[in-house]
Design a protein around this motif. Structure first.
Motif, PDB file in Angstrom:
ATOM      1  N   ARG A 149       1.121  -6.900   8.631  1.00 47.98           N
ATOM      2  CA  ARG A 149       2.294  -6.376   7.941  1.00 47.98           C
ATOM      3  C   ARG A 149       1.954  -6.011   6.508  1.00 47.98           C
ATOM      4  O   ARG A 149       1.395  -6.812   5.753  1.00 47.98           O
ATOM      5  N   THR A 150       2.287  -4.790   6.141  1.00 43.96           N
ATOM      6  CA  THR A 150       2.010  -4.279   4.810  1.00 43.96           C
ATOM      7  C   THR A 150       3.268  -3.632   4.247  1.00 43.96           C
ATOM      8  O   THR A 150       3.912  -2.839   4.933  1.00 43.96           O
ATOM      9  N   ILE A 151       3.626  -3.975   3.037  1.00 44.38           N
ATOM     10  CA  ILE A 151       4.767  -3.339   2.370  1.00 44.38           C
ATOM     11  C   ILE A 151       4.327  -1.951   1.936  1.00 44.38           C
ATOM     12  O   ILE A 151       3.484  -1.809   1.052  1.00 44.38           O
ATOM     13  N   GLN A 152       4.872  -0.943   2.574  1.00 40.39           N
ATOM     14  CA  GLN A 152       4.505   0.430   2.262  1.00 40.39           C
ATOM     15  C   GLN A 152       5.502   1.025   1.268  1.00 40.39           C
ATOM     16  O   GLN A 152       6.699   0.747   1.335  1.00 40.39           O
ATOM     17  N   PHE A 153       4.996   1.843   0.350  1.00 39.75           N
ATOM     18  CA  PHE A 153       5.870   2.418  -0.666  1.00 39.75           C
ATOM     19  C   PHE A 153       5.501   3.873  -0.919  1.00 39.75           C
ATOM     20  O   PHE A 153       4.373   4.306  -0.646  1.00 39.75           O
ATOM     21  N   SER A 154       6.462   4.615  -1.400  1.00 41.79           N
ATOM     22  CA  SER A 154       6.202   5.968  -1.881  1.00 41.79           C
ATOM     23  C   SER A 154       6.208   5.905  -3.400  1.00 41.79           C
ATOM     24  O   SER A 154       6.969   5.135  -3.997  1.00 41.79           O
ATOM     25  N   ARG A 155       5.384   6.723  -4.022  1.00 41.69           N
ATOM     26  CA  ARG A 155       5.233   6.652  -5.480  1.00 41.69           C
ATOM     27  C   ARG A 155       6.329   7.483  -6.160  1.00 41.69           C
ATOM     28  O   ARG A 155       6.090   8.547  -6.744  1.00 41.69           O
ATOM     29  N   SER A 156       7.541   6.976  -6.036  1.00 44.88           N
ATOM     30  CA  SER A 156       8.705   7.586  -6.674  1.00 44.88           C
ATOM     31  C   SER A 156       9.518   6.455  -7.277  1.00 44.88           C
ATOM     32  O   SER A 156       9.342   5.282  -6.908  1.00 44.88           O
ATOM     33  N   PRO A 157      10.432   6.748  -8.204  1.00 45.55           N
ATOM     34  CA  PRO A 157      11.238   5.666  -8.800  1.00 45.55           C
ATOM     35  C   PRO A 157      11.955   4.826  -7.754  1.00 45.55           C
ATOM     36  O   PRO A 157      11.929   3.589  -7.810  1.00 45.55           O
ATOM     37  N   ARG A 158      12.586   5.471  -6.770  1.00 52.16           N
ATOM     38  CA  ARG A 158      13.298   4.723  -5.739  1.00 52.16           C
ATOM     39  C   ARG A 158      12.318   3.971  -4.834  1.00 52.16           C
ATOM     40  O   ARG A 158      12.561   2.832  -4.439  1.00 52.16           O
ATOM     41  N   GLY A 159      11.202   4.618  -4.512  1.00 54.57           N
ATOM     42  CA  GLY A 159      10.216   3.995  -3.646  1.00 54.57           C
ATOM     43  C   GLY A 159       9.613   2.747  -4.258  1.00 54.57           C
ATOM     44  O   GLY A 159       9.408   1.739  -3.573  1.00 54.57           O
ATOM     45  N   LEU A 160       9.350   2.773  -5.552  1.00 54.75           N
ATOM     46  CA  LEU A 160       8.771   1.611  -6.226  1.00 54.75           C
ATOM     47  C   LEU A 160       9.793   0.482  -6.353  1.00 54.75           C
ATOM     48  O   LEU A 160       9.443  -0.698  -6.249  1.00 54.75           O
ATOM     49  N   GLY A 192       0.821  -1.199   0.000  1.00 47.08           N
ATOM     50  CA  GLY A 192       0.000   0.000   0.000  1.00 47.08           C
ATOM     51  C   GLY A 192       0.854   1.248   0.000  1.00 47.08           C
ATOM     52  O   GLY A 192       1.960   1.272   0.556  1.00 47.08           O
ATOM     53  N   GLU A 193       0.338   2.300  -0.626  1.00 47.40           N
ATOM     54  CA  GLU A 193       1.064   3.566  -0.679  1.00 47.40           C
ATOM     55  C   GLU A 193       1.073   4.221   0.695  1.00 47.40           C
ATOM     56  O   GLU A 193       0.045   4.268   1.384  1.00 47.40           O
ATOM     57  N   PHE A 194       2.227   4.694   1.110  1.00 46.44           N
ATOM     58  CA  PHE A 194       2.382   5.309   2.431  1.00 46.44           C
ATOM     59  C   PHE A 194       1.392   6.459   2.591  1.00 46.44           C
ATOM     60  O   PHE A 194       1.234   7.295   1.723  1.00 46.44           O
ATOM     61  N   GLY A 195       0.705   6.467   3.739  1.00 51.91           N
ATOM     62  CA  GLY A 195      -0.267   7.515   4.024  1.00 51.91           C
ATOM     63  C   GLY A 195      -1.656   7.218   3.511  1.00 51.91           C
ATOM     64  O   GLY A 195      -2.581   7.994   3.761  1.00 51.91           O
ATOM     65  N   GLN A 196      -1.834   6.100   2.793  1.00 53.47           N
ATOM     66  CA  GLN A 196      -3.149   5.758   2.256  1.00 53.47           C
ATOM     67  C   GLN A 196      -3.628   4.396   2.731  1.00 53.47           C
ATOM     68  O   GLN A 196      -4.511   3.793   2.126  1.00 53.47           O
ATOM     69  N   LEU A 197      -3.040   3.902   3.846  1.00 55.81           N
ATOM     70  CA  LEU A 197      -3.452   2.600   4.352  1.00 55.81           C
ATOM     71  C   LEU A 197      -4.722   2.731   5.182  1.00 55.81           C
ATOM     72  O   LEU A 197      -4.803   3.594   6.060  1.00 55.81           O
ATOM     73  N   PRO A 198      -5.703   1.882   4.946  1.00 55.33           N
ATOM     74  CA  PRO A 198      -6.926   1.915   5.762  1.00 55.33           C
ATOM     75  C   PRO A 198      -6.637   1.423   7.172  1.00 55.33           C
ATOM     76  O   PRO A 198      -5.800   0.555   7.393  1.00 55.33           O
ATOM     77  N   PHE A 199      -7.347   1.978   8.151  1.00 59.03           N
ATOM     78  CA  PHE A 199      -7.136   1.618   9.553  1.00 59.03           C
ATOM     79  C   PHE A 199      -7.354   0.132   9.793  1.00 59.03           C
ATOM     80  O   PHE A 199      -6.661  -0.486  10.599  1.00 59.03           O
ATOM     81  N   ASP A 200      -8.285  -0.469   9.062  1.00 62.05           N
ATOM     82  CA  ASP A 200      -8.688  -1.854   9.328  1.00 62.05           C
ATOM     83  C   ASP A 200      -7.566  -2.864   9.160  1.00 62.05           C
ATOM     84  O   ASP A 200      -7.631  -3.953   9.724  1.00 62.05           O
ATOM     85  N   VAL A 201      -6.530  -2.547   8.372  1.00 59.01           N
ATOM     86  CA  VAL A 201      -5.491  -3.536   8.097  1.00 59.01           C
ATOM     87  C   VAL A 201      -4.130  -3.119   8.635  1.00 59.01           C
ATOM     88  O   VAL A 201      -3.121  -3.735   8.323  1.00 59.01           O
ATOM     89  N   ASN A 202      -4.084  -2.064   9.486  1.00 57.44           N
ATOM     90  CA  ASN A 202      -2.781  -1.555   9.890  1.00 57.44           C
ATOM     91  C   ASN A 202      -2.075  -2.426  10.909  1.00 57.44           C
ATOM     92  O   ASN A 202      -0.936  -2.156  11.270  1.00 57.44           O
ATOM     93  N   THR A 203      -2.747  -3.486  11.402  1.00 55.85           N
ATOM     94  CA  THR A 203      -2.051  -4.398  12.311  1.00 55.85           C
ATOM     95  C   THR A 203      -1.446  -5.585  11.570  1.00 55.85           C
ATOM     96  O   THR A 203      -0.762  -6.397  12.175  1.00 55.85           O
TER      97      THR A 203
END
Length: 360
Positions: free
Chosen positions: A110-121, A97-108
């Motif tokens: 483990r989720t691979i968080q990413f920023s939408r940038s070349p390095r982040g992807l 999931g994109e960082f800052g856009q994760l729904p509360f229901d699944v935050n417990t």
């Protein structure tokens, strides 16, 4: 692969068109690229070519496929529904999931968080590749929701709080009474709060040591230092984090053990409080609910830090064998807390449902 599909035929600038392009970018640059490295072929719902009812085909994939990857960015309702269905299977399921856009229901979970940038992807692709390698080799962790679903299927006792007519009878004269149960729960909650403080302190120390070590390794790389020099820096880092990592693992284990030992007592107390009128409730019931709510909030905050370490720990072993031990201990701590917080969240929801919204 499940994720927000959007509308590729919508005009440029339309939210539906943007959702389609964002999802397609994640699929092509992260998911498809990672899957190819481990020899599996990802399939998107909108790419299923077989004629037939699309929902039926998607559900079959969710139930039957060995691996499901879910892009939970933005908490798309269809994705969340499909993810919930998948969790009942107990099969390998990986969330990104994109960082800052994760729904509360699944935050417990483990989720691979990413920023939408070349390095982040690129980082997300590498993390997903490692997660797939580990998951395919070792199998999935059994989530609390999967365990509960299976217990329900097997006819396990119903623990829903909405059944106040359920009573517990015992002929054991030594069985704890209401006040005994409340006292034990309160003492263990206090111990859990101490565990949480120790966990936060350990995370802070590990973070500071990691930042310092990273700076030293970067300087060595920029100066053209040999591999032996860089390995010595890694060895020092492994030595420096050993103690806080061990504390992190032990405290998270104690936290989870305390939670498991009082879960039945907490559920019984919540059921009793809910089924009683305010004047018949035991003294201190409001403070008890507040304590559960506070515990859930602080635990979720701590889990945010642990999730960051958990993602980083997956790559430690690939740097040096000296870091494999700390990496395993950090992963164990993340798993301990994730399982515990899933239960604590159920306490929190029950406590908030009893409390009036203005009092929470």
């Amino acid at each position: 692969m499940v994720g927000p599909i959007g509308n590729k035929f919508a005009p440029i600038g339309d939210p539906g068109r943007q959702a389609y392009e964002d999802s397609l970018q994640v699929f092509e640059e992260v998911i498809q690229a990672a899957c190819q490295q481990v020899g599996i072929e990802p399939v998107r719902a909108d790419q299923i070519a077989v004629a037939g009812e699309i929902t039926d085909q998607v559900f079959r994939h969710l139930i039957e496929d060995d691996v499901v990857i879910a892009d939970v960015s933005g908490g798309n309702p269809n994705v969340m529904y499909e993810l919930g269905l998948r969790h009942t299977t107990g099969k390998l399921t990986i969330q990104i999931g994109e960082f800052g856009q994760l729904p509360f229901d699944v935050n417990t979970i483990r989720t691979i968080q990413f920023s939408r940038s070349p390095r982040g992807l690129i980082d997300a692709r590498n993390q997903l590749e490692r997660a797939l390698q580990v998951g395919l080799l070792e199998g999935p962790d059994l989530l609390a929701v999967t365990r509960i679903f299976r217990e329900a299927q097997e006819g396990a006792a119903d623990i829903e709080l909405s059944t106040p007519d359920v009573t517990v009878e015992t002929s054991d004269d030594d069985a704890p009474g209401l006040l005994d149960t409340m006292d034990d729960v309160e003492r263990r909650l206090a111990a859990m709060a101490d565990n949480a403080d120790e966990i936060a302190a350990a995370i802070e120390i590990i973070g500071a040591v990691t930042e310092s070590a990273g700076s030293e390794v970067q300087k060595a790389a920029q100066s053209g230092a040999s591999n032996s020099v860089r390995l010595s820096l890694v060895a020092k880092y492994a030595s420096d984090i050993r103690e806080p990592v061990e504390k992190l693992e032990s405290q998270s284990s104690e936290f989870a053990e305390h939670m498991e030992s009082i879960n039945d007592g907490v559920l019984a107390l919540l059921k009793m409080i809910q089924s009683s009128s305010p004047e018949d409730r035991p003294e201190g019931w409001e403070a008890f609910l507040d304590q559960l709510i506070s515990m859930a909030e602080s635990s979720r905050e701590g889990m945010e830090g642990l999730n960051t370490f958990g993602s980083a720990a997956e790559g430690l072993g690939s740097l040096s064998r000296q870091l494999r031990g700390p990496g395993r201990k950090i992963n164990a701590a993340v798993n301990n807390m994730r399982k515990a917080i899933a239960t604590i969240d159920s306490w929190d929801r029950a406590a908030r449902s009893i409390r009036k919204p203005s009092e929470v």
